[in-house]
Design a protein around this motif. Sequence first.
Motif, PDB file in Angstrom:
ATOM      1  N   GLU A 112     -18.753   8.620  -7.714  1.00 31.06           N
ATOM      2  CA  GLU A 112     -19.347   7.703  -6.615  1.00 31.06           C
ATOM      3  C   GLU A 112     -18.966   5.895  -7.331  1.00 31.06           C
ATOM      4  OE1 GLU A 112     -22.261   9.703  -3.793  1.00 31.06           O
ATOM      5  OE2 GLU A 112     -22.953   8.951  -5.629  1.00 31.06           O
ATOM      6  N   GLY A 113     -19.661   6.059  -8.701  1.00 29.53           N
ATOM      7  CA  GLY A 113     -19.712   4.711  -9.193  1.00 29.53           C
ATOM      8  C   GLY A 113     -18.237   4.124  -9.539  1.00 29.53           C
ATOM      9  N   GLU A 114     -17.365   5.014  -9.882  1.00 28.01           N
ATOM     10  CA  GLU A 114     -16.007   4.683 -10.350  1.00 28.01           C
ATOM     11  C   GLU A 114     -15.188   4.446  -8.997  1.00 28.01           C
ATOM     12  OE1 GLU A 114     -13.946   7.669 -12.399  1.00 28.01           O
ATOM     13  OE2 GLU A 114     -14.743   7.058 -14.312  1.00 28.01           O
ATOM     14  N   ILE A 115     -15.263   5.287  -7.759  1.00 32.95           N
ATOM     15  CA  ILE A 115     -14.665   4.609  -6.734  1.00 32.95           C
ATOM     16  C   ILE A 115     -14.908   3.274  -6.157  1.00 32.95           C
ATOM     17  CG2 ILE A 115     -14.612   5.407  -4.134  1.00 32.95           C
ATOM     18  CD1 ILE A 115     -14.841   8.330  -5.028  1.00 32.95           C
ATOM     19  N   ARG A 116     -16.457   2.905  -6.454  1.00 31.22           N
ATOM     20  CA  ARG A 116     -16.678   1.676  -6.155  1.00 31.22           C
ATOM     21  C   ARG A 116     -16.055   0.712  -6.881  1.00 31.22           C
ATOM     22  NH1 ARG A 116     -21.866   4.147  -5.709  1.00 31.22           N
ATOM     23  NH2 ARG A 116     -22.307   3.265  -7.558  1.00 31.22           N
ATOM     24  N   GLN A 117     -16.047   0.800  -7.997  1.00 32.39           N
ATOM     25  CA  GLN A 117     -15.356  -0.045  -9.032  1.00 32.39           C
ATOM     26  C   GLN A 117     -13.905  -0.080  -8.749  1.00 32.39           C
ATOM     27  OE1 GLN A 117     -14.926   1.447 -13.169  1.00 32.39           O
ATOM     28  NE2 GLN A 117     -15.253  -0.668 -13.963  1.00 32.39           N
ATOM     29  N   LEU A 118     -13.225   0.790  -8.499  1.00 37.22           N
ATOM     30  CA  LEU A 118     -11.758   1.001  -8.403  1.00 37.22           C
ATOM     31  C   LEU A 118     -11.326   0.451  -7.257  1.00 37.22           C
ATOM     32  CD1 LEU A 118     -10.969   4.465 -10.190  1.00 37.22           C
ATOM     33  CD2 LEU A 118     -10.741   1.947 -11.305  1.00 37.22           C
ATOM     34  N   SER A 119     -12.179   0.471  -6.061  1.00 36.31           N
ATOM     35  CA  SER A 119     -11.943  -0.059  -4.900  1.00 36.31           C
ATOM     36  C   SER A 119     -11.868  -1.479  -4.796  1.00 36.31           C
ATOM     37  CB  SER A 119     -12.917   0.443  -3.835  1.00 36.31           C
ATOM     38  OG  SER A 119     -12.754   1.901  -3.678  1.00 36.31           O
ATOM     39  N   LYS A 120     -13.013  -1.986  -5.824  1.00 34.85           N
ATOM     40  CA  LYS A 120     -12.976  -3.413  -5.964  1.00 34.85           C
ATOM     41  C   LYS A 120     -11.664  -4.041  -6.802  1.00 34.85           C
ATOM     42  CE  LYS A 120     -15.918  -6.966  -7.785  1.00 34.85           C
ATOM     43  NZ  LYS A 120     -17.460  -7.020  -8.656  1.00 34.85           N
ATOM     44  N   ILE A 121     -11.385  -3.447  -7.482  1.00 31.84           N
ATOM     45  CA  ILE A 121     -10.078  -3.819  -8.268  1.00 31.84           C
ATOM     46  C   ILE A 121      -8.924  -3.857  -7.363  1.00 31.84           C
ATOM     47  CG2 ILE A 121      -8.690  -3.220  -9.954  1.00 31.84           C
ATOM     48  CD1 ILE A 121     -10.761  -2.068 -11.559  1.00 31.84           C
ATOM     49  N   VAL A 122      -8.742  -2.632  -6.636  1.00 32.43           N
ATOM     50  CA  VAL A 122      -7.740  -2.767  -5.461  1.00 32.43           C
ATOM     51  C   VAL A 122      -7.639  -3.938  -4.664  1.00 32.43           C
ATOM     52  CG1 VAL A 122      -6.506  -1.551  -3.826  1.00 32.43           C
ATOM     53  CG2 VAL A 122      -7.242  -0.329  -5.699  1.00 32.43           C
ATOM     54  N   THR A 123      -8.848  -4.241  -4.205  1.00 37.87           N
ATOM     55  CA  THR A 123      -9.043  -5.386  -3.297  1.00 37.87           C
ATOM     56  C   THR A 123      -9.036  -6.806  -3.910  1.00 37.87           C
ATOM     57  OG1 THR A 123     -10.715  -4.074  -2.092  1.00 37.87           O
ATOM     58  CG2 THR A 123     -10.686  -6.403  -1.589  1.00 37.87           C
ATOM     59  N   GLU A 124      -9.368  -7.082  -5.104  1.00 42.54           N
ATOM     60  CA  GLU A 124      -9.406  -8.154  -5.609  1.00 42.54           C
ATOM     61  C   GLU A 124      -8.034  -8.584  -6.274  1.00 42.54           C
ATOM     62  OE1 GLU A 124     -12.392  -8.118  -8.669  1.00 42.54           O
ATOM     63  OE2 GLU A 124     -13.835  -8.640  -7.365  1.00 42.54           O
ATOM     64  N   ARG A 125      -7.267  -7.184  -6.742  1.00 42.36           N
ATOM     65  CA  ARG A 125      -6.104  -7.514  -7.379  1.00 42.36           C
ATOM     66  C   ARG A 125      -5.079  -7.334  -6.364  1.00 42.36           C
ATOM     67  NH1 ARG A 125      -8.221 -10.200 -11.396  1.00 42.36           N
ATOM     68  NH2 ARG A 125      -9.653  -8.915 -12.592  1.00 42.36           N
ATOM     69  N   LYS A 126      -5.488  -7.304  -5.020  1.00 46.50           N
ATOM     70  CA  LYS A 126      -4.312  -7.165  -4.074  1.00 46.50           C
ATOM     71  C   LYS A 126      -3.422  -6.147  -4.335  1.00 46.50           C
ATOM     72  CE  LYS A 126      -4.750 -11.944  -2.199  1.00 46.50           C
ATOM     73  NZ  LYS A 126      -6.050 -12.377  -3.114  1.00 46.50           N
ATOM     74  N   ILE A 127      -4.034  -4.981  -4.711  1.00 48.36           N
ATOM     75  CA  ILE A 127      -3.003  -3.771  -5.117  1.00 48.36           C
ATOM     76  C   ILE A 127      -2.730  -3.059  -3.753  1.00 48.36           C
ATOM     77  CG2 ILE A 127      -2.880  -1.685  -6.285  1.00 48.36           C
ATOM     78  CD1 ILE A 127      -4.493  -2.806  -8.460  1.00 48.36           C
ATOM     79  N   GLU A 128      -1.694  -2.651  -3.184  1.00 43.80           N
ATOM     80  CA  GLU A 128      -1.517  -2.451  -1.810  1.00 43.80           C
ATOM     81  C   GLU A 128      -1.952  -0.627  -1.949  1.00 43.80           C
ATOM     82  OE1 GLU A 128       2.056  -1.403   1.566  1.00 43.80           O
ATOM     83  OE2 GLU A 128       2.532  -2.177  -0.526  1.00 43.80           O
TER      84      GLU A 128
END
Length: 324
Positions: free
Chosen positions: A306-322
């Motif tokens: 659960e924690g990793e999904i939150r962290q990685l989702s934030k990276i995807v959003t902040e880094r504008k990864i499609e």
Amino acid sequence: MKHLLIRLGQILVASLALTTVLAQAQDAWPARPIKLLVGFAPGGSSDMVARLIATPLGERLGQPVVVENRAGAGGNIAADAVAKAASDGYTLVLLPSGHSSNAAMKKNLPFDAVNDFAWISTVTTYPLTLSVRPDSPISSFKDFIDRVKNEPNRYTYTSVGVGTAMHLFGEWLMAESGGAATHVPFRGGTAPMMELLAGRVDVMIDTMTTTAPLFKDKRVRVLATTVPAGQQALPGVPAVADSFAGVVFDSWLGVAATKGTPPAVVERLNRELRAVLDQPAIKQRLIDWGGSPRASTPTEFRNRVEGEIRQLSKIVTERKIEAQ
């Protein structure tokens, strides 16, 4: 009224009988072989670890644990099969940390990445590595970063599938460095290594379990690993975080079952898997492969995902990864 009471009595007796049968079936678990699904082709790190633990786990359970490869979709084919399996403890999956990155990267997974699983235990943790073939013109990690910044998209890097930890880390690194490289996904197994050694791709991003034996045999040069700054997972190999603060990734493999698996079965699997991971030979093999044996409680495992999904989702959003 009398007939109603008789009918209610019959239903109660039948219900008690069914409860007894189910309890006996649970007590008898396992009564047949257990499948351990792996979402990647034979020969890759997930497959190696699955086969390492399957035999001793089966010996402790009293039934064979049979490894079955269901390669494709970055491990999602195997995960989906377990998410939709019967909740009886006879179908398990060895999930990679890419399970979390898949949840962060993919918009429409066919399962809930957390709630459709019964979490058993992590098995091992290890960093990722960035490697090149021995005769590669890329001389160092700094050289690689300079090249992807000065010649955008000329160089390629591999992963074992779109949305996997390797893919997401590669995108994260490109975002942090300001460079651009072309992602080349594979279905796992030895394909990334073979393509690297053949000179058809430039950099392989893979797990330490895959890379450590190749490094030892001098079949690859490792440019960097994803351990914290100042640490060396391999002699003379820097950390990515030495150049880019906070760019650290701790990969893992862990066993899960289907949501609704009886708590007694989950507890038994956790207990026996912990015992397997405590065996000196198993510990040493995981260490030789560049990992650390790392058992957990079911709750710890679930919280980690659960924690990793939150962290990685934030990276995807902040880094504008499609998202895929």
